[in-house]
Design an enzyme around this catalytic site. Structure first.
Site, PDB file in Angstrom:
ATOM      1  CG  ASP A  70      43.947  32.600  43.286  1.00 45.02           C
ATOM      2  OD1 ASP A  70      44.779  33.389  42.802  1.00 45.02           O
ATOM      3  OD2 ASP A  70      42.723  32.807  43.277  1.00 45.02           O
ATOM      4  CE1 TYR A  74      42.121  29.623  35.921  1.00 44.96           C
ATOM      5  CE2 TYR A  74      41.919  31.329  34.245  1.00 44.96           C
ATOM      6  CZ  TYR A  74      42.649  30.704  35.243  1.00 44.96           C
ATOM      7  OH  TYR A  74      43.907  31.161  35.551  1.00 44.96           O
TER       8      TYR A  74
END
Length: 250
Positions: free
Chosen positions: A56, A114
């Site tokens: 994103d 992540y």
């Protein structure tokens, strides 16, 4: 991290082209565009790169991976220097490797790691772009980790996904190998590894866990949404600033 792909055909080139092309923007100022411009200067022709996946806007990457097809006879170290010499300081080339013809930066991925960084307080001017400031909120990470264990495993994560604006459909069943919160003073880190992630999935899990951690959402409410595959208004998305792609496994 770059993986130099030796000349050869890839059976899913048309699919990969569509996926990576979404990262490029008309203003030619994305990371992909900048790297491709540099490759054009080196190879004197247009070269398309294929990344391990999209992130994103506002999300950071410590170890992103991409591949491309090219003929190069001067060794990987010289290629790494040639690419790096024309890039801005915001992009760093860590390594170049030659791969087999069946390697693909996205379709060969086994899992991704992540981390998400939070601060119970207000960040200083040097770190606010790289975490989520919770200011006066205090988190019960023990409660958050209890819920995190319930989410670990192979499940349908539709409740934590978001639809892309292009109408693209994606399989919502993923395997979550790791989901854990840790604390160092008032700094909190989420670590997660999965076979793949839905659009905004990590940020949605973080946002939801924060509400559980401060007591505004119950574990029962979250699990009901999870089991029913329903994303309700109380399921929120954390800001992009705290999220980092840390590792891609092949």
């Amino acid at each position: 991290c770059i993986r130099l792909h030796t000349p050869g055909e890839w059976q899913n080139d048309q699919i990969a082209w569509h996926i990576i092309e979404q990262q490029s923007q008309p203003n030619k100022n994305t990371r992909q565009d900048i790297i491709e411009q540099r490759l054009f200067c080196i190879f004197k022709k247009n070269i398309r790169i294929f990344g391990s996946g999209r992130t994103d806007a506002g999300v950071h990457a410590n170890n992103q991976v991409f591949h491309f097809d090219a003929d190069w006879e001067h060794g990987k170290d010289k290629l790494s220097l040639a690419i790096a010499s024309g890039l801005p300081r915001s992009i760093r080339i860590k390594s170049v490797q030659e791969t087999k013809n069946d390697f693909h930066a996205q379709f060969s991925v086994i899992k991704k790691r992540y981390t998400y960084h939070l601060l119970e307080g207000t960040a200083n001017p040097f770190e606010y772009r790289f975490l989520w400031e919770l200011k006066g909120k205090k988190l019960d990470i023990q409660k958050m980790n209890i819920l995190a264990k319930e989410l670990t495993g192979t499940h349908d994560f539709a409740a934590f996904g978001a639809k892309r604006g292009n109408g693209e459909n994606e399989c919502t069943i993923k395997t979550l190998y790791l989901l854990s919160f840790s604390r160092t003073m008032n700094y909190i880190t989420l670590s997660t590894e999965a076979s793949g992630y839905l659009y905004k999935m990590v940020r949605t899990i973080v946002g939801t866990m924060i509400e559980v951690g401060i007591g505004t959402l119950s574990q029962e409410y979250v699990m009901e949404c999870f089991r029913n595959r329903q994303r309700k208004e109380k399921i929120v998305t954390a800001p992009a600033s705290g999220l980092f792609l840390d590792k891609v496994y092949y």
